[in-house]
Enzyme design. Structure first.
Site, mmCIF file in Angstrom:
data_model
loop_
_atom_site.group_PDB
_atom_site.id
_atom_site.type_symbol
_atom_site.label_atom_id
_atom_site.label_comp_id
_atom_site.label_asym_id
_atom_site.label_seq_id
_atom_site.Cartn_x
_atom_site.Cartn_y
_atom_site.Cartn_z
ATOM 1 N N TYR A 177 0.818 -1.204 0.000
ATOM 2 C CA TYR A 177 0.000 0.000 0.000
ATOM 3 C C TYR A 177 0.856 1.260 0.000
ATOM 4 O O TYR A 177 0.652 2.174 0.793
ATOM 5 C CB TYR A 177 -0.944 0.002 1.204
ATOM 6 C CG TYR A 177 -1.887 -1.165 1.185
ATOM 7 C CD1 TYR A 177 -3.001 -1.177 0.354
ATOM 8 C CD2 TYR A 177 -1.640 -2.288 1.970
ATOM 9 C CE1 TYR A 177 -3.862 -2.269 0.318
ATOM 10 C CE2 TYR A 177 -2.496 -3.381 1.941
ATOM 11 C CZ TYR A 177 -3.598 -3.367 1.112
ATOM 12 O OH TYR A 177 -4.436 -4.450 1.073
ATOM 13 N N CYS A 178 1.806 1.306 -0.896
ATOM 14 C CA CYS A 178 2.752 2.412 -0.966
ATOM 15 C C CYS A 178 2.633 3.071 -2.339
ATOM 16 O O CYS A 178 2.235 2.435 -3.314
ATOM 17 C CB CYS A 178 4.173 1.866 -0.761
ATOM 18 S SG CYS A 178 5.481 3.090 -0.910
ATOM 19 N N GLY A 179 2.988 4.339 -2.414
ATOM 20 C CA GLY A 179 2.995 5.019 -3.703
ATOM 21 C C GLY A 179 3.981 4.395 -4.683
ATOM 22 O O GLY A 179 3.865 4.574 -5.892
#
Length: 196
Positions: free
Chosen positions: A72-74
């Site tokens: 769930y990271c950019g």
């Protein structure tokens, strides 16, 4: 019949004697031996998919790209580039190793959930290990050593460490650097071209 068998055995023994006289002692064993495990890779971690312990020594002699990952990271889309790198260079000796971590609060899932996400969303086939800590005082021992050798600790997800074939040199690359950036690809190609 027995005289034919004795002659065949005699020819075989003579051939072995010639080979033994010509070849240096231990030449066959040295060619077949696996590379020694460098201290940097002398660690075991559970695999992400089944949590069976895996030795990093199996990657001795390869160029190793180590990445701390998160779902769930950019930068999560970097999985695509990492997989393409692995696919393009693995036959030449590159291995990509993924270490999921919730150090930055972007990997809350179980190992099973992470494995399913990586497989179904990005088709990840490079080796992945069970979720662990990679930053701070409680970092796993492999990441502690990577930080010591490179002089840099992961500041965010998708930090990259590139280890040469000898397992002695580590180059650090920041999270924002794309896996397919000319800088990283050029360094990988240079390391793949050299032998330990």
């Amino acid at each position: 019949m027995s005289s034919i068998l004795l002659r065949v055995r005699g020819v075989a023994a003579a051939a072995l004697a010639v080979v033994a006289a010509v070849m240096p002692v231990g030449a066959l064993a040295a060619d077949d031996a696996a590379p020694a495990c460098p201290a940097l890779l002398d660690h075991r971690f559970p695999a992400l998919q089944d949590e069976k312990p895996q030795s990093l020594c199996q990657y001795a002699g390869k160029v190793v790209l180590v990445v701390n990952t998160a779902s769930y990271c950019g930068y999560t889309k970097q999985y695509d580039g990492l997989e393409r790198l692995y696919d393009k260079y693995r036959e030449r000796g590159l291995v990509v190793l993924g270490f999921p971590s919730n150090d930055f609060n972007q990997e809350p899932g179980s190992n099973e959930e992470i494995a399913e996400f990586c497989r179904s969303t990005y088709g990840v086939r490079f080796p992945m290990f069970a979720r662990s800590t990679v930053a701070g005082r409680s970092a796993n021992p492999f990441y502690v050593r990577l930080a010591e050798v490179s002089g840099e600790r992961p500041q965010w997800n998708f930090h990259k460490y590139l280890i040469d074939r000898s397992g002695s040199k580590v180059t650090s690359f920041p999270s924002q650097l794309s896996p397919e950036s000319p800088l990283l690809v050029g360094t990988i190609e240079k390391l793949l071209a050299s032998r330990p």
